[in-house]
Design a protein around this motif. Sequence first.
Motif, mmCIF file in Angstrom:
data_model
loop_
_atom_site.group_PDB
_atom_site.id
_atom_site.type_symbol
_atom_site.label_atom_id
_atom_site.label_comp_id
_atom_site.label_asym_id
_atom_site.label_seq_id
_atom_site.Cartn_x
_atom_site.Cartn_y
_atom_site.Cartn_z
ATOM 1 N N GLU A 359 0.804 -1.222 0.000
ATOM 2 C CA GLU A 359 0.000 0.000 0.000
ATOM 3 C C GLU A 359 0.837 1.272 0.000
ATOM 4 O O GLU A 359 0.283 2.370 -0.096
ATOM 5 N N LEU A 363 -0.610 5.082 -0.854
ATOM 6 C CA LEU A 363 -0.767 6.048 0.232
ATOM 7 C C LEU A 363 0.051 7.307 -0.030
ATOM 8 O O LEU A 363 -0.413 8.433 0.212
ATOM 9 N N LEU A 412 -6.294 3.859 9.235
ATOM 10 C CA LEU A 412 -6.667 4.298 7.895
ATOM 11 C C LEU A 412 -6.923 3.079 7.023
ATOM 12 O O LEU A 412 -6.036 2.234 6.849
ATOM 13 N N CYS A 413 -8.135 2.985 6.476
ATOM 14 C CA CYS A 413 -8.584 1.764 5.803
ATOM 15 C C CYS A 413 -8.739 1.961 4.298
ATOM 16 O O CYS A 413 -9.073 3.062 3.831
ATOM 17 N N ASN A 414 -8.543 0.874 3.560
ATOM 18 C CA ASN A 414 -8.804 0.857 2.118
ATOM 19 C C ASN A 414 -10.313 0.875 1.914
ATOM 20 O O ASN A 414 -10.953 -0.165 1.798
ATOM 21 N N TYR A 474 -9.309 6.313 1.011
ATOM 22 C CA TYR A 474 -8.948 5.910 2.372
ATOM 23 C C TYR A 474 -9.824 6.658 3.364
ATOM 24 O O TYR A 474 -10.084 7.847 3.204
#
Length: 497
Positions: A359, A363, A412-414, A474
């Motif tokens: 990621e 990011l 922090l999420c996808n 995100y």
Amino acid sequence: MKNVSSVLEYHDRTKHRPSRYAASLGYMDWETQPNPFRRYENAPLIPLPFSEATPPYHLLFQPDSLPYAPLCIESLAQLLRYALGLAAIKSHGGSEWALRCNASSGNLHPSECYIIAPPLKGLSDSPTLSHYAPRKHALELLHTYREPIGEETLLIALSSVIWREAWKYGERCWRYCQLDAGHAAESIRISAAMLGWECSVLSIDTADIASLCGLDQLHRYDPNERESPDMLLQIRKGSFTLPKTPELLYNANRLSHSHHLWPILEIIDTATQGEYPRPVIMKESRHTPSPTKSSGEIVLKRRSAQMMDGLGITLEQFRQLLDASLFCRDASDVNLVIFVHRVEGLEKGLYAYIRDLKELLSLQNSMDSTFEWAEFTEGLYRLRSGDYRGAAQMVSCNQEIAKDGAFSFGMLCNFSSSLERHGAIGYKNLFHQCGMIGQMLYLEATSLGLSATGIGCFLDDEFHALLGLRDQKYQSLYHFTIGRAIVDTRITSRQPY
């Protein structure tokens, strides 16, 4: 995709903002406070034995280091005791309340647990469906099956009584129910590891979970206190066949005499049912903790800190805490953005811990283009130096505990990609992943003599703006702080059983 619009509407509607928090009563209606313990009226109650012998905590993270416990009533009892049982009874000013091994928002405990077990001496000569009653450390026997289900495995279903959280938190409460389900799932996984057992989340339709546990037999529940199916866990390897559960005889107890309704909760809960996502497993954890005390002792000592003392921690402790999150190998959609306040040997500032290095580039391209991305050991990057204590407190709904800990962080999420891959139930799964990481970090902090607190109240978009995020690729779904707690000596504690 199906129901994704309902998720996006709910997610935006329940964001806390500086000028307006998500809708709730705004006060504590103590007259309708829900009973934290679900019981099934007239169901046979089978007391479970107690075991105080648990392995050292650090051995839980070393593959094949513990013997494989036999599947028996004693092992099942230990699994449930250290996963979902009571940790202590607290009292102050004439009031008394129970703490549990699994963390919960506001100590409200919406999560319920059902066990589908093969024949076990002391339980039944046939396969059974039971409900775990943590207050009594006992099983309520709901049904005995005639057909076999598999001799070497256990199935554990988790569900949520959404009303328990709605009572206090209103519309945002569905988020907290899902975080709590993640906490419960990871607590079960840790307890299974004490027995040398594996635990995995199954990809199965939530309607099948409801049917398996009788949750779809709606007449057995108060209409405002029905349970929503969350996930099905398999404990130990082994083949199994899902049994067909007939009409059950036992009705659930009523938790409150009246209710305040939030129609959006039924909409979001209905939208997020379906085929549970198959976990994406990350690479082996880098987590190698130092030798520690009994795992059972650590589980029972886990607490949510109410205040932090403003002191720091060592860089080794900090790194060990971050790496412990990698033990949640199926929480691959979550990375951490960290406010570092007081970590010896590490400059104050804003950092990112990339749990899944695939990621990293995404990011970097999504966040503020002026961030440094200076690397500090594997996975840890400094984004910007500076004192972020004020920002941490502001983002956490002005809670001082976020600045008084050694560090705090957002998960922090996808977000958009999870919805694209899985549909609306991907939203539920993201919260579960965050809760799993939260439970793991609670225990790791406890093992290091530190304390932690999950923070569900945070200003969503202010945090995103701080990071330079411009879209929904995100989203932060859970915040956390870790440090050294100030213990309130006015509160007394006693053994729960």
